[in-house]
Design a protein around this motif. Sequence first.
Motif, PDB file in Angstrom:
ATOM      1  N   PHE A   1     -28.441 -19.984  28.398  1.00 59.91           N
ATOM      2  CA  PHE A   1     -27.166 -20.616  28.090  1.00 59.91           C
ATOM      3  C   PHE A   1     -27.275 -21.953  27.352  1.00 59.91           C
ATOM      4  O   PHE A   1     -26.259 -22.510  26.981  1.00 59.91           O
ATOM      5  CB  PHE A   1     -26.357 -20.810  29.377  1.00 59.91           C
ATOM      6  CG  PHE A   1     -25.947 -19.527  30.032  1.00 59.91           C
ATOM      7  CD1 PHE A   1     -25.154 -18.612  29.367  1.00 59.91           C
ATOM      8  CD2 PHE A   1     -26.370 -19.210  31.307  1.00 59.91           C
ATOM      9  CE1 PHE A   1     -24.778 -17.418  29.956  1.00 59.91           C
ATOM     10  CE2 PHE A   1     -25.998 -18.028  31.914  1.00 59.91           C
ATOM     11  CZ  PHE A   1     -25.200 -17.133  31.232  1.00 59.91           C
TER      12      PHE A   1
ATOM     13  N   GLU B   1     -24.394 -14.008  25.758  1.00 60.63           N
ATOM     14  CA  GLU B   1     -23.315 -14.430  26.654  1.00 60.63           C
ATOM     15  C   GLU B   1     -22.751 -15.799  26.305  1.00 60.63           C
ATOM     16  O   GLU B   1     -22.107 -16.436  27.139  1.00 60.63           O
ATOM     17  CB  GLU B   1     -23.829 -14.427  28.095  1.00 60.63           C
ATOM     18  CG  GLU B   1     -24.077 -13.037  28.624  1.00 60.63           C
ATOM     19  CD  GLU B   1     -25.527 -12.818  29.018  1.00 60.63           C
ATOM     20  OE1 GLU B   1     -26.032 -13.531  29.889  1.00 60.63           O
ATOM     21  OE2 GLU B   1     -26.158 -11.929  28.426  1.00 60.63           O
TER      22      GLU B   1
ATOM     23  N   ARG C   1     -12.143 -19.917  30.887  1.00 64.43           N
ATOM     24  CA  ARG C   1     -13.336 -19.076  31.036  1.00 64.43           C
ATOM     25  C   ARG C   1     -13.068 -17.609  30.672  1.00 64.43           C
ATOM     26  O   ARG C   1     -13.867 -16.740  30.965  1.00 64.43           O
ATOM     27  CB  ARG C   1     -13.872 -19.176  32.464  1.00 64.43           C
ATOM     28  CG  ARG C   1     -14.525 -20.528  32.784  1.00 64.43           C
ATOM     29  CD  ARG C   1     -15.669 -20.821  31.836  1.00 64.43           C
ATOM     30  NE  ARG C   1     -16.260 -22.124  32.020  1.00 64.43           N
ATOM     31  CZ  ARG C   1     -17.362 -22.377  32.745  1.00 64.43           C
ATOM     32  NH1 ARG C   1     -17.959 -21.394  33.378  1.00 64.43           N
ATOM     33  NH2 ARG C   1     -17.844 -23.592  32.832  1.00 64.43           N
TER      34      ARG C   1
ATOM     35  N   ARG D   1     -21.834 -15.248  33.885  1.00 64.80           N
ATOM     36  CA  ARG D   1     -21.722 -16.704  33.688  1.00 64.80           C
ATOM     37  C   ARG D   1     -21.220 -17.394  34.957  1.00 64.80           C
ATOM     38  O   ARG D   1     -21.740 -18.439  35.361  1.00 64.80           O
ATOM     39  CB  ARG D   1     -20.784 -17.004  32.509  1.00 64.80           C
ATOM     40  CG  ARG D   1     -20.704 -18.490  32.143  1.00 64.80           C
ATOM     41  CD  ARG D   1     -22.071 -18.981  31.696  1.00 64.80           C
ATOM     42  NE  ARG D   1     -22.062 -20.394  31.376  1.00 64.80           N
ATOM     43  CZ  ARG D   1     -21.820 -20.893  30.161  1.00 64.80           C
ATOM     44  NH1 ARG D   1     -21.540 -20.083  29.149  1.00 64.80           N
ATOM     45  NH2 ARG D   1     -21.869 -22.182  29.943  1.00 64.80           N
TER      46      ARG D   1
ATOM     47  N   THR E   1     -23.845 -17.524  37.498  1.00 68.21           N
ATOM     48  CA  THR E   1     -24.765 -18.605  37.178  1.00 68.21           C
ATOM     49  C   THR E   1     -24.222 -19.936  37.691  1.00 68.21           C
ATOM     50  O   THR E   1     -24.963 -20.751  38.258  1.00 68.21           O
ATOM     51  CB  THR E   1     -24.992 -18.693  35.651  1.00 68.21           C
ATOM     52  OG1 THR E   1     -25.528 -17.460  35.189  1.00 68.21           O
ATOM     53  CG2 THR E   1     -25.960 -19.817  35.301  1.00 68.21           C
TER      54      THR E   1
END
Length: 486
Positions: free
Chosen positions: A23, A47, A194, A353, A356
């Motif tokens: 990322f 991503e 998001r 995501r 994460t």
Amino acid sequence: MIKSVINPMLTLEYMTTKKENKFFDRKSVKVKPSDIAPWIPAFANAEGGTLIIGISDKTMKVEGINSCDDEKLNLFLNLVKDYCRPMPAYKEEFLDVINYKGEKDRILLLHIFPSVDRVIYMTNDTVWLRIGDKTRELRGEDIKLLEYEKGSRHYEDEINEDAEIDDLDKELIEEYKSRIGAVGVDTAQILRGRGLMKRKNGKDYLTNAAILLFAENVAQFYPNCRVRFLRYMGTEEKVGTEMNVVKDKSFEEPILKLIGKAKEFIKDQLREFNALDPNTGRFSVIPEYPEFAWLEGIVNAVAHREYGMEGKYIKVAMFDDRLEIDSPGKLPNIVTVDNIRTTSFSRNPRIARVMTDFEHVRELNEGVKRIYSDMAEFFLDAPIYTEPGKQGVKLILKNNIMMRSTRQKESARDEIGEEIWNQLDSDEQKMLIFISTRKEVKAEELANLIQKTKRTVNNKINKLIELDVIKLNGNKYDNTHTYSLR
């Protein structure tokens, strides 16, 4: 604290101390802009991610960008426009910092958003993809596979018109806000930012990803969002009158709770053994499987499974000699059973995501490669990945002979009960373990097993029959008769 407004997890401390991952990547201001152009489509094709310019990728020193002239700065700012087709969504951000010389300076953050419905090419027709902490060029068949994946429906991005924000777990939402540095921010704003909420016909709707991640009662909307644990007695699955399931437990939770609940239960089901530690030369207690290996298998299944397959769920099956983790949906994109150790791609980038953000990043980033290394450190066989019928992914973790033998002993003891077990001598226990792992055995097989005379073996067999733990199959005067567990 100096941090990104667009992605609050990117604090200056984080950007200058953490290892680069899928990322974010850091680059020195001294780099030639065209040399780092592939990082833009690579993030977009994966991503999403952030390219940080002004922090050395070698020394992690804050160099800043004020040392470069206006022409070079414009080249950095125009990387997305000049080198990509089509142009992915992005935002640029400057952060005021003090460079390593103690001077006021700035760093540039290029936030690249994932392209969910099309492949982003370089203007020279090359295709790049962010894999782990590397940016790699794809060629030939891999490009076709990526194009196919990008052209498919993204189940996690589809809206659910039946769910409302009130259906979400408020505690999970607040924890999420805390983790991303957005305490006090309106929930709808966070979800829209998001990509977890979308507008249709003038109204906001939650996406499937939002519900799968945060729903208070996820089974109300998606009953297939669950992990089912099955423990079998023996080394194969039996059905009907021979059904050998001794434990059956299902977990129906939103994704952000699912892993923790499953981990807590499964960890208690796995055995521990006294074994010689090759590093210390001493006997110590070791688990049946390294925790990272089986937990990473579950995390990958939750993060990358195909949630659009109705009636399918993640299945964890525990046998005497192995652990199997079945995940619905074939391997995503360019990942195959042959390259799975070095290649990763998320079918559900928004879900991945958020996972994460909830610190499942260790599992997601260290990945399959560490499953292999941890199994090797435990002197266990390498993990096995298969795609049965191209409808799912199966991970098989095998334990070793010593552990299998111990489990067989425990299984036989559990079968007949502690009281009777303690009435048996070591040879009789060995015979019973042998019988319990097979459907039928002959007397000569038992004689070979314990290396005793036929008369001694027959006496021990008669004792086991009298204790009602084994039975005779056939006529005892017929040489073809066998014995089996009652």
